[in-house]
Design a protein around this motif. Structure first.
Motif, PDB file in Angstrom:
ATOM      1  N   ARG B  60       0.961  -2.544 -19.772  1.00  0.00           N
ATOM      2  CA  ARG B  60       0.083  -1.931 -18.768  1.00  0.00           C
ATOM      3  C   ARG B  60       0.939  -1.531 -17.568  1.00  0.00           C
ATOM      4  NH1 ARG B  60      -3.179  -3.588 -14.462  1.00  0.00           N
ATOM      5  NH2 ARG B  60      -5.218  -2.575 -14.335  1.00  0.00           N
ATOM      6  N   ILE B  61       0.862  -0.261 -17.176  1.00  0.00           N
ATOM      7  CA  ILE B  61       1.747   0.203 -16.113  1.00  0.00           C
ATOM      8  C   ILE B  61       0.993   0.694 -14.873  1.00  0.00           C
ATOM      9  CG2 ILE B  61       3.673   0.778 -17.636  1.00  0.00           C
ATOM     10  CD1 ILE B  61       2.693   3.686 -17.610  1.00  0.00           C
ATOM     11  N   ALA B  62      -0.300   0.876 -14.997  1.00  0.00           N
ATOM     12  CA  ALA B  62      -1.063   1.336 -13.823  1.00  0.00           C
ATOM     13  C   ALA B  62      -2.542   0.990 -14.000  1.00  0.00           C
ATOM     14  CB  ALA B  62      -0.905   2.843 -13.623  1.00  0.00           C
ATOM     15  N   ALA B  63      -3.224   0.912 -12.872  1.00  0.00           N
ATOM     16  CA  ALA B  63      -4.668   0.625 -12.890  1.00  0.00           C
ATOM     17  C   ALA B  63      -5.419   1.872 -13.374  1.00  0.00           C
ATOM     18  CB  ALA B  63      -5.118   0.229 -11.493  1.00  0.00           C
ATOM     19  N   PRO B  64      -6.662   1.702 -13.813  1.00  0.00           N
ATOM     20  CA  PRO B  64      -7.418   2.874 -14.284  1.00  0.00           C
ATOM     21  C   PRO B  64      -7.522   3.941 -13.188  1.00  0.00           C
ATOM     22  CG  PRO B  64      -8.617   0.836 -14.736  1.00  0.00           C
ATOM     23  CD  PRO B  64      -7.440   0.461 -13.918  1.00  0.00           C
ATOM     24  N   GLY B  65      -7.316   5.177 -13.571  1.00  0.00           N
ATOM     25  CA  GLY B  65      -7.440   6.279 -12.612  1.00  0.00           C
ATOM     26  C   GLY B  65      -6.209   6.496 -11.751  1.00  0.00           C
ATOM     27  N   ASP B 152      -9.032  -0.280 -19.249  1.00  0.00           N
ATOM     28  CA  ASP B 152      -8.524  -1.237 -18.261  1.00  0.00           C
ATOM     29  C   ASP B 152      -7.215  -0.788 -17.614  1.00  0.00           C
ATOM     30  OD1 ASP B 152      -7.215  -1.465 -20.645  1.00  0.00           O
ATOM     31  OD2 ASP B 152      -6.778  -3.599 -20.404  1.00  0.00           O
ATOM     32  N   GLY B 153      -6.798   0.410 -17.843  1.00  0.00           N
ATOM     33  CA  GLY B 153      -5.591   0.879 -17.172  1.00  0.00           C
ATOM     34  C   GLY B 153      -4.780   1.846 -18.017  1.00  0.00           C
ATOM     35  N   VAL B 154      -3.623   2.187 -17.507  1.00  0.00           N
ATOM     36  CA  VAL B 154      -2.717   3.102 -18.214  1.00  0.00           C
ATOM     37  C   VAL B 154      -1.644   2.251 -18.884  1.00  0.00           C
ATOM     38  CG1 VAL B 154      -1.155   5.058 -17.977  1.00  0.00           C
ATOM     39  CG2 VAL B 154      -3.142   4.875 -16.480  1.00  0.00           C
ATOM     40  N   TYR B 155      -1.388   2.532 -20.160  1.00  0.00           N
ATOM     41  CA  TYR B 155      -0.430   1.748 -20.927  1.00  0.00           C
ATOM     42  C   TYR B 155       0.739   2.623 -21.397  1.00  0.00           C
ATOM     43  CZ  TYR B 155      -3.444  -2.348 -21.219  1.00  0.00           C
ATOM     44  OH  TYR B 155      -4.196  -3.456 -20.909  1.00  0.00           O
ATOM     45  N   ALA B 156       1.932   2.058 -21.314  1.00  0.00           N
ATOM     46  CA  ALA B 156       3.096   2.686 -21.945  1.00  0.00           C
ATOM     47  C   ALA B 156       3.160   2.131 -23.364  1.00  0.00           C
ATOM     48  CB  ALA B 156       4.362   2.336 -21.179  1.00  0.00           C
ATOM     49  N   ILE B 157       3.285   3.031 -24.355  1.00  0.00           N
ATOM     50  CA  ILE B 157       3.227   2.549 -25.739  1.00  0.00           C
ATOM     51  C   ILE B 157       4.498   2.861 -26.538  1.00  0.00           C
ATOM     52  CG2 ILE B 157       0.708   2.558 -25.920  1.00  0.00           C
ATOM     53  CD1 ILE B 157       0.939   5.299 -27.267  1.00  0.00           C
TER      54      ILE B 157
END
Lengths: 81, 174
Positions: B60-65, B152-157
């Motif tokens: 998870r690298i950032a909060a939603p939005g 729940d947020g922005v994810y790096a995959i």
């Protein structure tokens, strides 16, 4: 004690010429292998991972050639000495 | 023709000596050839390992939005020392790239005014959408970080090698 050297003759001269030729071929193969390694490395660093497999196969074939030449040199060397 | 006296005294047969040195040279050349093969094999193993490393665990690298449109968020992925930037372009799309310039590893920054990534060290310019080099000395595109926007947020995959993708989609080459 050192074995007496074999007398010089046409066979020996031919063997020496063949040895020179084999070594010259080895040098050519080595130069080609250096180029393959350099090109593979450059390509890998540029992000093209597939080229590593091609480079490794080419290098293996060239090494097989150089090893074959080395066996030829050894085989030629033994009876001539 | 008579043999000089020193040749009888010194038992060196030049032809024999040449034979030995040639055989040794042959051995040396074959060993060097083996070294080249080892180098290529090492590259192959490294490429395989990188391929495996590309399938990384999501983080998870950032909060939603986040970030806001035209703004940037910094994060590290996949290792704590791998600095990356996440950009939400004015059209609302998310793009993430390694922050390390492919020229001399300076940190690239997002220019909101020009909507592109710029390296301040040597004026390298990258497309914010593809990571492709638009101008300057960088030899390769920026490695792209695959991102996914979840509830729940922005994810790096994962990490994708920068492709040489068509920079014309950006329309601001140079």
């Amino acid at each position: 004690m050192r074995a007496p050297p074999s007398p010089p003759g046409p066979d020996r001269h031919r063997a020496l010429a063949a040895l020179d030729g084999a070594i010259a071929l080895l040098v050519v193969i080595l130069i080609a292998q250096m180029w393959v390694l350099g090109a593979s490395l450059e390509s890998y660093l540029a992000g093209h991972r597939d080229s590593a497999l091609v480079g490794a196969i080419t290098s293996a074939v060239l090494f097989a050639g150089s090893f074959g030449l080395f066996l030829f040199i050894r085989r030629l060397d033994r009876p001539a000495r | 023709m008579t043999t000089p006296l020193w040749r009888d005294e010194v038992s060196i047969r030049s032809a024999d000596e040449r034979y030995v040195s040639r055989r040794q040279l042959g051995k040396f050349l074959v060993l060097t050839s083996l070294g080249m093969l080892a180098g290529n094999t090492w590259l192959l193993i490294k490429a395989g390992l990188r391929g495996a490393a590309a399938r990384l665990a999501p983080a998870r690298i950032a909060a939603p939005g986040e970030p806001a449109r035209g703004a940037v968020a910094l994060f590290t992925y996949p290792e704590p020392e791998d600095r990356c930037l996440l950009v939400r372009t004015p059209d609302g799309q998310l793009h993430a790239f390694s922050q390390k310039c492919t020229h001399l590893s300076c940190a690239v920054v997002y220019s909101a005014a020009r909507d592109r990534l710029e390296c301040p060290c040597h004026d390298g310019v990258f497309s914010v959408r593809t990571g492709a080099v638009l101008a300057g000395p960088p030899p390769r595109p920026l490695p792209r970080i695959a991102v996914e926007e979840r509830a729940d947020g922005v994810y790096a995959i994962g990490v994708e090698d920068g492709d040489d993708g068509d920079p014309s989609d950006d329309g601001d080459r140079g």
